[in-house]
Design an enzyme around this catalytic site. Structure first.
Site, PDB file in Angstrom:
ATOM      1  N   PRO A 153       0.797  -1.227   0.000  1.00 14.20           N
ATOM      2  CG  PRO A 153      -0.980  -1.606   1.473  1.00 14.20           C
ATOM      3  CD  PRO A 153       0.340  -2.184   1.024  1.00 14.20           C
ATOM      4  CB  CYS A 154       1.085   3.958  -2.424  1.00 16.39           C
ATOM      5  SG  CYS A 154      -0.578   4.360  -3.032  1.00 16.39           S
ATOM      6  N   PRO A 155      -0.552   4.684   0.503  1.00 16.85           N
ATOM      7  CG  PRO A 155      -2.870   4.546   0.811  1.00 16.85           C
ATOM      8  CD  PRO A 155      -1.690   3.752   0.317  1.00 16.85           C
ATOM      9  N   PRO A 156       0.730   5.248   3.093  1.00 14.49           N
ATOM     10  CG  PRO A 156       1.194   3.311   4.321  1.00 14.49           C
ATOM     11  CD  PRO A 156       0.609   3.775   3.019  1.00 14.49           C
ATOM     12  CG  PHE A 157       5.529   5.253   1.984  1.00 15.54           C
ATOM     13  CD1 PHE A 157       6.344   5.390   3.093  1.00 15.54           C
ATOM     14  CD2 PHE A 157       5.043   3.996   1.685  1.00 15.54           C
ATOM     15  CE1 PHE A 157       6.671   4.303   3.887  1.00 15.54           C
ATOM     16  CE2 PHE A 157       5.359   2.891   2.462  1.00 15.54           C
ATOM     17  CZ  PHE A 157       6.177   3.039   3.567  1.00 15.54           C
TER      18      PHE A 157
END
Length: 419
Positions: free
Chosen positions: A77-81
Site C-alpha cells: 500500500p502506498c498511502p503511508p508514503f
C-alpha cells in the site's frame, strides 16, 4: 531460461502480475485484499491460486509453504508514503513495506521486488529506507532503490514509481536495471482508435491536439468519491491534452458529438494509458462497476514497467550476461545521517555529539525538526544529562509481524475503507 516462480503480495488487479508473467515468472500464489481486484485476477487467470484477504493474516496463506520460490513481489500500500496523504509511514496501519522485508527473511526467495509511490524516495523517509536496506543486508540480500518513470518504459504516462530490488548476494552481480525504452507517441496516438470507435467526427482533430504524455493516473481510495483523473494540477494537465478530467465516461464520444467536443476517458482508455491492451499480450479484462474498475486500473503498477524490471531480475537469476561489481549498479538515494549516527551508537548521544558524528552543519531548530521526523517511524528515547539531552534509538515503530502490534486493531477498524 529456467522456470522461475513468484509469490505476489498485494497483487491488485494484475498490473505487476501480468508484467511478471511476461518476464517468465510463473505465479505460485497471488494475495489481494480488495474483492473486486481478486475477481479481476481470477477472471483473467482462472488457473492461478489467488487468495482474498489480509496478506499478513496466516489464515489466508502460510508463507512456510512457499519457501522455495524465486521471487517475492508486490505493490504494498502506498498511502503511508503518498505526498497527497499524511505520510504517516510506519505508524499507518496500511504500511506493509517493512513487514514484506521480514517476510523475505522468512521465505528466503532468491529475489524481492517491491514498488511504491515517489513519496517514499523523499527526505521524509530517508531513515526508513536505510532501515529497510540495512535489514535486507542482515538477511543476506544486496538491494537497491530506483525511481522509475513509466514513460521511459513504453507507457504513455509519467507515473513515477519508487522500486526496490533485492537479490541474494550470489545472484546480485548479474543484476542491472533495465534500459529505458521511452514511449515515442502521445496521448492522442495512444487513444485514437478508442476515441474514433463510435464514429466521432472530431477524433482526428482531437488526436492532433492531444500532444504529450499523460500525467499520473490517480486511482484514489474507498475513502473518496467517484472516479476522476486526479487533483487540480492533474486536471489542468489533462485539460491541456483536451481531456475532461472531471470523471470517467461509460462510452467514447459518438457521431452526435461536435468536432470540438472535449471528451472524458473511458476505463478502457485509462487502462491503455496504464499500459494495458494496445498489444495482444497486454489484453486484460476488469470486473465490477465503472468506479471499481477505474480504481483497480488507476492503482496498478503499469505492466510494461513491471515486465522490464522483472526481466532484469530473471536475467540475473539465470546468470545472463557478465557479472559485475554490484556497487556500480546501485542508484544513489539520500539516507539520513542522523539516523545512521543513532543506529551505530553504543550509548545515548547529545545533540552536539550526534551532529558531529553525522558530519552535517545543523542548527538546533533544524536538529529538533529532524529528530521529530525520525520519531515518526522510530522509538527515540530521550534522557536529560549534565551535558544536555541525550538520545538513543530504541526501536522501529512499524509492523513487521508482531502479534501484539496495534496495527491489527487499527486495520480491523478501518478495513472496509482500505484500498
Amino acid at each position: 531460461m529456467a522456470d522461475l516462480t513468484a509469490v505476489e503480495i498485494c497483487a491488485g488487479a494484475g498490473g505487476q502480475s501480468l508484467g511478471l508473467e511476461l518476464a517468465g515468472f510463473e505465479h505460485a500464489l497471488a494475495v489481494e485484499l480488495d474483492e473486486n481486484a481478486v475477481n479481476t485476477l481470477k477472471k483473467n487467470r482462472p488457473d492461478w491460486d489467488v487468495r482474498h484477504g489480509d496478506v499478513a493474516d496466516e489464515g489466508v496463506w502460510n508463507p512456510k509453504k512457499f519457501s522455495d520460490i524465486d521471487l517475492l513481489a508486490g505493490g504494498v500500500p502506498c498511502p503511508p508514503f503518498s505526498i497527497a496523504g499524511k505520510q504517516l509511514g510506519a505508524t499507518d496501519e496500511r504500511d506493509l513495506f517493512a513487514w514484506a522485508v521480514e517476510l523475505a527473511g522468512r521465505m528466503q526467495p532468491r529475489a524481492v521486488l517491491l514498488e511504491n509511490v515517489r513519496g517514499l524516495s523523499m527526505p521524509r523517509f530517508s531513515a526508513y529506507r536505510q532501515h529497510v536496506k540495512d535489514r535486507l543486508k542482515e538477511l543476506g540480500y544486496w538491494s537497491d532503490w530506483k525511481l522509475l518513470h513509466a514513460s521511459d518504459y513504453g507507457v504513455p504516462q509519467l507515473r513515477p514509481r519508487f522500486v526496490l530490488v533485492a537479490l541474494r548476494n550470489e545472484d546480485a552481480p548479474w543484476f542491472e536495471w533495465p534500459e529505458e525504452t521511452p514511449y515515442d507517441g502521445t496521448v492522442g496516438t495512444a487513444l485514437f482508435d478508442l476515441m474514433k470507435a463510435k464514429d466521432w467526427p472530431g477524433a482526428e482533430r482531437w488526436r492532433d491536439k492531444a500532444k504529450g504524455i499523460a500525467p499520473t493516473i490517480v486511482g484514489g481510495s474507498k475513502k473518496h468519491g467517484g472516479a476522476d483523473l486526479g487533483p487540480t494540477r492533474a486536471k489542468a494537465a489533462w485539460r491541456a491534452l483536451h481531456v475532461d478530467a472531471m470523471g470517467v465516461s461509460d462510452e467514447p464520444p459518438n457521431e452526435s458529438h461536435p468536432v470540438d467536443f472535449i471528451p472524458k476517458l473511458t476505463t478502457e482508455m485509462v487502462a491503455r494509458i496504464q499500459g494495458w491492451g494496445e498489444e495482444p499480450e497486454y489484453a486484460w479484462e476488469f470486473t465490477g462497476r465503472k468506479t471499481t474498475r477505474y480504481r483497480q486500473i488507476g492503482n496498478a503498477f503499469p505492466p510494461p514497467v513491471a515486465k522490464a524490471v522483472a526481466t532484469s531480475i530473471a536475467d540475473a537469476l539465470n546468470r545472463k550476461g557478465q557479472p559485475k561489481d554490484i556497487s556500480e549498479v546501485e542508484d544513489e538515494v539520500m539516507h539520513d545521517r542522523l539516523y545512521l549516527a543513532l543506529k551505530n551508537a553504543s550509548a545515548p548521544l547529545t545533540e552536539k555529539e550526534l551532529v558531529k558524528l553525522a558530519g552535517e552543519k545543523i542548527d538546533s531548530p533544524a536538529f529538533e525538526r529532524r529528530m521529530a521526523m525520525l520519531a515518526r517511524d522510530f522509538v527515540i528515547d530521550e534522557d536529560d544529562q549534565l551535558g544536555g539531552r541525550a538520545y538513543r534509538l530504541a526501536g522501529f515503530k512499524g509492523f513487521i509481524g508482531q502479534e501484539d502490534h496495534e496495527r491489527h486493531v487499527r486495520f480491523a477498524e478501518s478495513r472496509s475503507r482500505i484500498s
